[in-house]
Design a protein around this motif. Sequence first.
Motif, PDB file in Angstrom:
ATOM      1  N   LEU A 201       8.885   9.749  -7.048  1.00 60.78           N
ATOM      2  CA  LEU A 201       9.132   8.625  -7.945  1.00 60.78           C
ATOM      3  C   LEU A 201      10.440   7.914  -7.609  1.00 60.78           C
ATOM      4  CD1 LEU A 201       7.847  10.287 -11.203  1.00 60.78           C
ATOM      5  CD2 LEU A 201       6.967   8.150 -10.244  1.00 60.78           C
ATOM      6  N   LYS A 202      11.464   8.668  -7.213  1.00 63.83           N
ATOM      7  CA  LYS A 202      12.719   8.034  -6.796  1.00 63.83           C
ATOM      8  C   LYS A 202      12.471   7.141  -5.579  1.00 63.83           C
ATOM      9  CE  LYS A 202      15.619  11.590  -6.591  1.00 63.83           C
ATOM     10  NZ  LYS A 202      16.878  12.370  -6.558  1.00 63.83           N
ATOM     11  N   ARG A 203      11.648   7.647  -4.664  1.00 64.44           N
ATOM     12  CA  ARG A 203      11.296   6.844  -3.494  1.00 64.44           C
ATOM     13  C   ARG A 203      10.520   5.599  -3.914  1.00 64.44           C
ATOM     14  NH1 ARG A 203       7.345   9.581   0.757  1.00 64.44           N
ATOM     15  NH2 ARG A 203       5.899   9.239  -0.972  1.00 64.44           N
ATOM     16  N   THR A 204       9.592   5.777  -4.839  1.00 60.97           N
ATOM     17  CA  THR A 204       8.763   4.658  -5.294  1.00 60.97           C
ATOM     18  C   THR A 204       9.615   3.570  -5.941  1.00 60.97           C
ATOM     19  OG1 THR A 204       6.927   6.197  -5.685  1.00 60.97           O
ATOM     20  CG2 THR A 204       6.790   4.032  -6.732  1.00 60.97           C
ATOM     21  N   VAL A 205      10.537   3.976  -6.807  1.00 61.44           N
ATOM     22  CA  VAL A 205      11.420   3.010  -7.477  1.00 61.44           C
ATOM     23  C   VAL A 205      12.308   2.303  -6.457  1.00 61.44           C
ATOM     24  CG1 VAL A 205      13.340   2.775  -9.100  1.00 61.44           C
ATOM     25  CG2 VAL A 205      11.373   4.213  -9.686  1.00 61.44           C
ATOM     26  N   LYS A 206      12.817   3.063  -5.502  1.00 60.37           N
ATOM     27  CA  LYS A 206      13.677   2.490  -4.460  1.00 60.37           C
ATOM     28  C   LYS A 206      12.916   1.462  -3.624  1.00 60.37           C
ATOM     29  CE  LYS A 206      17.044   3.940  -0.972  1.00 60.37           C
ATOM     30  NZ  LYS A 206      17.628   5.100  -0.249  1.00 60.37           N
ATOM     31  N   MET A 207      11.613   1.685  -3.472  1.00 63.93           N
ATOM     32  CA  MET A 207      10.775   0.746  -2.709  1.00 63.93           C
ATOM     33  C   MET A 207      10.425  -0.507  -3.523  1.00 63.93           C
ATOM     34  SD  MET A 207       8.196   3.577  -1.037  1.00 63.93           S
ATOM     35  CE  MET A 207       7.131   2.419  -0.183  1.00 63.93           C
ATOM     36  N   ARG A 208      10.974  -0.606  -4.765  1.00 64.81           N
ATOM     37  CA  ARG A 208      10.746  -1.743  -5.661  1.00 64.81           C
ATOM     38  C   ARG A 208       9.271  -1.877  -6.051  1.00 64.81           C
ATOM     39  NH1 ARG A 208      15.343  -4.609  -6.099  1.00 64.81           N
ATOM     40  NH2 ARG A 208      16.913  -4.389  -4.439  1.00 64.81           N
ATOM     41  N   TYR A 209       8.702  -0.758  -6.460  1.00 62.38           N
ATOM     42  CA  TYR A 209       7.325  -0.768  -6.966  1.00 62.38           C
ATOM     43  C   TYR A 209       7.263  -1.719  -8.159  1.00 62.38           C
ATOM     44  CZ  TYR A 209       2.861   1.196  -8.576  1.00 62.38           C
ATOM     45  OH  TYR A 209       1.556   1.378  -8.958  1.00 62.38           O
ATOM     46  N   GLU A 210       6.277  -2.602  -8.164  1.00 65.25           N
ATOM     47  CA  GLU A 210       6.278  -3.712  -9.118  1.00 65.25           C
ATOM     48  C   GLU A 210       6.019  -3.286 -10.560  1.00 65.25           C
ATOM     49  OE1 GLU A 210       1.621  -5.034  -8.357  1.00 65.25           O
ATOM     50  OE2 GLU A 210       3.242  -6.194  -7.469  1.00 65.25           O
TER      51      GLU A 210
ATOM     52  N   GLU B 256       0.831  -1.200   0.000  1.00 66.04           N
ATOM     53  CA  GLU B 256       0.000   0.000   0.000  1.00 66.04           C
ATOM     54  C   GLU B 256       0.872   1.259   0.000  1.00 66.04           C
ATOM     55  OE1 GLU B 256      -3.752   2.051   2.330  1.00 66.04           O
ATOM     56  OE2 GLU B 256      -2.716   0.355   3.245  1.00 66.04           O
ATOM     57  N   LYS B 257       1.955   1.250   0.746  1.00 66.05           N
ATOM     58  CA  LYS B 257       2.846   2.414   0.777  1.00 66.05           C
ATOM     59  C   LYS B 257       3.467   2.655  -0.607  1.00 66.05           C
ATOM     60  CE  LYS B 257       5.395   3.405   4.449  1.00 66.05           C
ATOM     61  NZ  LYS B 257       4.680   4.397   5.256  1.00 66.05           N
ATOM     62  N   GLN B 258       3.798   1.573  -1.324  1.00 62.21           N
ATOM     63  CA  GLN B 258       4.321   1.717  -2.685  1.00 62.21           C
ATOM     64  C   GLN B 258       3.284   2.391  -3.585  1.00 62.21           C
ATOM     65  OE1 GLN B 258       5.110  -2.363  -3.636  1.00 62.21           O
ATOM     66  NE2 GLN B 258       7.249  -2.295  -2.922  1.00 62.21           N
ATOM     67  N   TYR B 259       2.068   1.898  -3.475  1.00 59.41           N
ATOM     68  CA  TYR B 259       0.972   2.426  -4.287  1.00 59.41           C
ATOM     69  C   TYR B 259       0.729   3.908  -3.988  1.00 59.41           C
ATOM     70  CZ  TYR B 259      -3.919   3.303  -5.525  1.00 59.41           C
ATOM     71  OH  TYR B 259      -5.074   3.847  -6.015  1.00 59.41           O
ATOM     72  N   ILE B 260       0.697   4.250  -2.701  1.00 56.41           N
ATOM     73  CA  ILE B 260       0.448   5.649  -2.309  1.00 56.41           C
ATOM     74  C   ILE B 260       1.584   6.546  -2.801  1.00 56.41           C
ATOM     75  CG2 ILE B 260       0.190   7.235  -0.371  1.00 56.41           C
ATOM     76  CD1 ILE B 260      -1.056   4.901   1.211  1.00 56.41           C
TER      77      ILE B 260
ATOM     78  N   LEU C 257       9.391   5.083 -16.070  1.00 59.92           N
ATOM     79  CA  LEU C 257       9.068   5.969 -17.192  1.00 59.92           C
ATOM     80  C   LEU C 257       8.638   7.340 -16.686  1.00 59.92           C
ATOM     81  CD1 LEU C 257       8.621   6.310 -20.277  1.00 59.92           C
ATOM     82  CD2 LEU C 257       6.256   5.590 -19.883  1.00 59.92           C
ATOM     83  N   GLU C 258       7.775   7.355 -15.664  1.00 60.04           N
ATOM     84  CA  GLU C 258       7.315   8.625 -15.095  1.00 60.04           C
ATOM     85  C   GLU C 258       8.497   9.402 -14.495  1.00 60.04           C
ATOM     86  OE1 GLU C 258       4.364   9.867 -15.268  1.00 60.04           O
ATOM     87  OE2 GLU C 258       2.963   8.219 -15.617  1.00 60.04           O
ATOM     88  N   LEU C 259       9.432   8.676 -13.880  1.00 64.08           N
ATOM     89  CA  LEU C 259      10.610   9.319 -13.303  1.00 64.08           C
ATOM     90  C   LEU C 259      11.458   9.946 -14.401  1.00 64.08           C
ATOM     91  CD1 LEU C 259      12.577   9.954 -11.008  1.00 64.08           C
ATOM     92  CD2 LEU C 259      13.495   7.633 -11.228  1.00 64.08           C
ATOM     93  N   ALA C 260      11.691   9.222 -15.479  1.00 67.22           N
ATOM     94  CA  ALA C 260      12.490   9.746 -16.592  1.00 67.22           C
ATOM     95  C   ALA C 260      11.834  10.989 -17.193  1.00 67.22           C
ATOM     96  CB  ALA C 260      12.668   8.667 -17.657  1.00 67.22           C
ATOM     97  N   GLN C 261      10.512  10.960 -17.356  1.00 63.07           N
ATOM     98  CA  GLN C 261       9.797  12.110 -17.921  1.00 63.07           C
ATOM     99  C   GLN C 261       9.917  13.332 -17.005  1.00 63.07           C
ATOM    100  OE1 GLN C 261       5.902  10.404 -18.424  1.00 63.07           O
ATOM    101  NE2 GLN C 261       6.339   9.649 -20.488  1.00 63.07           N
TER     102      GLN C 261
END
Length: 719
Positions: free
Chosen positions: A84-93, A59-63, A99-103
């Motif tokens: 987004l950096k946090r999300t990627v670091k959390m290994r969001y599936e 849920e934290k990844q999703y949020i 892609l959103e981070l790169a944009q």
Amino acid sequence: MKFSKILFGLSLTSFLFAAEADAQTKRTKRADEAYSVVEFKKALDLYKDAYKRANDKKEKQYISYRMALCAKNIGDYRKAENYLKRTVKMRYEDPIALLELAQSQLALGKFDKAEENFKKYQKLVPGDKRAEQGLKSTDFARAQKANPTRYYLTNIKRVNTKYQDFSPAYAKKDYSSFLFTTAREGVVGNDIDYQTGGYFTDIYGTKLEKKKRKRSSRKKGKNAKKARRWEKAVSLGNMGSGKGEETINTRDAEGPISLTPKANIMFYAKSVFDKNQYEGRKIFTSKRKGGGWDEGTIVDIPVLNAENYDIIDFTHPAITPDGKRLYFVAKLKDSYGGTDIYYSEYDKRKKKWTTPKNLGPNVNTAFNEAFPTVHIDGTLYFASMGHVGMGGYDMFKSKMDENGNFQKAMNLEYPLNSTYDDFGIVFKGNTVEEGLMTSNRKGGRGSDDIYSFELLDVFFNIKGKVTEIEEGLPVKGAEITMESKDGVVGDIRTSDQGEFMVNPKFVEKGKEYVVTINAKGYEPFVKKISTKGLTVNDFEKTDKGYEYMFDNNISLIKKKEIIVPIVMPHVEYDFGKATLRNSAMQDLDALASVLKAHKELKVKLRSHTDHIGGEERNRELSQQRAQACVDYLVSKEISADRLVPVGMGESEPFTMKKDDGNLKAGTKLTEAFINTLSKKDQAKARQYNRRTDFGKANDPAKEAQDAKAKAEAEELGRY
């Protein structure tokens, strides 16, 4: 740029992400509800609270991911990148987070990071064209920053606020006034817009300050010609002779707007509610009445199978100069993915607007297109996230062909476009040299700001001083001639102080000039000046435009002095060849000009080789190279009896005149020195040695005979 400036309403839910977890907490669900109706600011605040209280990792990844999308949709790319950096670091599936981070990083101008993450996403999701386009946009943005156009932007600080100020439209035929959309404090709709966190928008305007009385010629100062400034902006009801009566601005959101060339008819977008129930964005029209405006009436645009839509949003109107065609933004069944640009035409006989037509794939893409405007010449300008650009929204233009189809969109390039959001451009008059636009780029007041822009001239400042080399005294009356393939710029002479200046209007961009200086008692001097391959970065911004300064302090050699061989920097050769390069021919053309101007001058051309190969072969090769120069000059009508070809072989290595990387000034490029260098520098050093220089020849016949005898003697000495 805030998402709400494109569309308001529930019709957007069709292309928003669905919930990604089956079991969410109540707090997360409340945030999802706000997100689903594009209330991104409200959703972001709710997601922040839910994130703090969530215990489940998934849920934290999703949020975290949803927080990033909210920030991105309200134009805060810096927050979006952090989330987004946090999300990627959390290994969001879902790799979509990459892609959103790169944009987001592209929008922030972090090209290396953006490229890295576009490539990572491309490996995880091969074939996704969004990654391919992202990489193209990254390369495009880099190239644009390195080679800007001549446009110069100025933030209109007296008009802008820390809130949204966007989409200007000129409001008078003389371009002394413009209207725009704003969400500043004091708007009629003083309620908070949960999509942006700001206020609901109103239409405001400004005008140029009145002309001040001209100063007398004796009292003119530095600011005598200072440009008139834009006055502080006021609401539409206070523009002109209006006394605060707001016939257009309401508690709901108004804008953006479009005006006819006479500025007497206005089209504008407005959110419509019925008993607090949102009915969609609609386009209204109003006529100027005295100093104010009539109350607006809805422009009825018929849509096929309208009953199949819950809500239809029409926004961003743009009326053509003849008033016959209205462009606007919508998301209908035939849209290419996001919001598209459509047009409707007015049927004068039926007094109705026609069914909307999509502008097609040369304009519209799978992403959002928005903010169309129409130039007086009929060219369509618009903003897009779907075409290759610098990041965020870029501005493009497209013209209709003779069959009524729109041609491929062309990017307006940097600095009109930036890595941030750029949109809502309008031009002053029938040219593209001045106008207004919107951007939320770095350095603004805080959100979307209105900028003025102008296309600055470039000019070349060619001036200098001619002195004699020994004592540095000025050379008076030296004659200076500049010649290009298009003709001669002549009759320029040095002053008593040896100074000269070429009128900038005679010097053009993208040309090469041969400058010849002649003075009695001195050897002629020749120099090549090129205005090719320059970018705006090479120029200095001045009040007059972009200036390029040529350094032309020149020293002449008295005729009685011995001429030291002068290296012709572009007469170089490929390894093992005697063929002249194009650049060599250009320098020999300059020498031919000098020889034609001075019939008494006779020269010897000494050609050299590098140390690769045997001495005998190098001597032969250098003689062939020298002869190639002579043959070329003869083809330019220079008599052969004035020219002496001398093959020097490898006997005289070049001595560096200035630093070139690891090759330092004063270094002689001997074989022993070259062998100590890297392969790259060795190739560079050998190229310096493969050259031709020239010097004065008193008796060409005797010099040729002496050179031949010397070569024969050396040949005999080897046996």
